[in-house]
Motif scaffolding. Structure first.
Motif, mmCIF file in Angstrom:
data_model
loop_
_atom_site.group_PDB
_atom_site.id
_atom_site.type_symbol
_atom_site.label_atom_id
_atom_site.label_comp_id
_atom_site.label_asym_id
_atom_site.label_seq_id
_atom_site.Cartn_x
_atom_site.Cartn_y
_atom_site.Cartn_z
ATOM 1 N N SER A 297 37.719 46.561 27.923
ATOM 2 C CA SER A 297 36.326 46.824 28.021
ATOM 3 C C SER A 297 36.113 48.213 28.563
ATOM 4 N N THR B 174 41.413 34.890 26.796
ATOM 5 C CA THR B 174 39.753 34.574 26.349
ATOM 6 C C THR B 174 39.086 34.380 27.824
ATOM 7 N N GLU C 90 40.093 35.422 31.020
ATOM 8 C CA GLU C 90 39.857 36.638 31.773
ATOM 9 C C GLU C 90 38.794 37.565 31.106
ATOM 10 N N CYS C 91 38.992 37.819 29.810
ATOM 11 C CA CYS C 91 37.723 38.576 29.152
ATOM 12 C C CYS C 91 36.539 38.001 29.299
ATOM 13 N N ASP C 92 36.200 36.963 29.248
ATOM 14 C CA ASP C 92 35.347 36.257 29.403
ATOM 15 C C ASP C 92 34.455 36.355 30.699
ATOM 16 N N ALA C 93 35.508 36.371 31.644
ATOM 17 C CA ALA C 93 34.879 36.426 32.905
ATOM 18 C C ALA C 93 34.495 38.017 33.445
ATOM 19 N N ALA D 225 33.410 40.138 31.155
ATOM 20 C CA ALA D 225 32.183 40.238 30.631
ATOM 21 C C ALA D 225 30.918 39.567 31.414
ATOM 22 N N GLN D 226 31.026 38.497 31.877
ATOM 23 C CA GLN D 226 29.813 37.859 32.506
ATOM 24 C C GLN D 226 29.736 38.304 34.086
ATOM 25 N N ALA D 227 30.970 38.662 34.793
ATOM 26 C CA ALA D 227 30.823 39.501 35.849
ATOM 27 C C ALA D 227 30.200 40.899 35.766
ATOM 28 N N ASN D 228 30.318 41.611 34.789
ATOM 29 C CA ASN D 228 29.904 42.850 34.568
ATOM 30 C C ASN D 228 29.006 43.193 33.234
ATOM 31 N N PRO D 229 27.926 42.782 33.446
ATOM 32 C CA PRO D 229 27.260 42.806 31.988
ATOM 33 C C PRO D 229 26.888 44.134 31.587
#
Length: 112
Positions: free
Chosen positions: A12, A28, A30-33, A35-39
């Motif tokens: 990212s 998946t 960590e990658c999702d986390a 993205a969610q924590a850092n829009p």
């Protein structure tokens, strides 16, 4: 080359206003986390590099080398990566924050 138990690595981009850096995430969850924590971060690739292996109890399995991730302690995020624990320790001593717990501070393991 793939190693048993390997996971995908995402990359990212952190926009310039937030630091102008990149972060690599393992798997998946960590990658999702990330993205969610850092829009404001931009997913550049869900499969950025060769598959890496998660550490087990903070250690890398045979046939792999540790990857350490450190964050500078600033408002605008910048990540650095190291495979050498002495370099990781020097960066931590200069104020960078290692991103994992435990004595080895490993975020992922790269096949040799």
């Amino acid at each position: 080359r793939s190693h048993p138990g390997s996971l995908r690595v995402c990359r990212s981009s952190i926009p310039a206003l937030l630091g102008g850096s990149h972060i690599l995430g393992l798997g998946t969850a960590e990658c999702d986390a990330i993205a969610q924590a850092n829009p404001g971060y931009v997913l550049e690739s869900p499969n950025f590099t060769a598959r890496m292996v998660p550490p087990q109890a903070g250690a890398c399995p045979a046939g792999t080398v540790p990857i350490h991730r450190l964050l500078d302690n600033r408002a605008n995020a910048s990540f650095r990566y190291a495979t050498d624990s002495a370099l990781r320790d020097r960066m931590a001593a200069s104020g960078r924050l290692p991103e994992r717990e435990g004595s080895s501070l490993v975020v992922m393991c790269a096949p040799k």
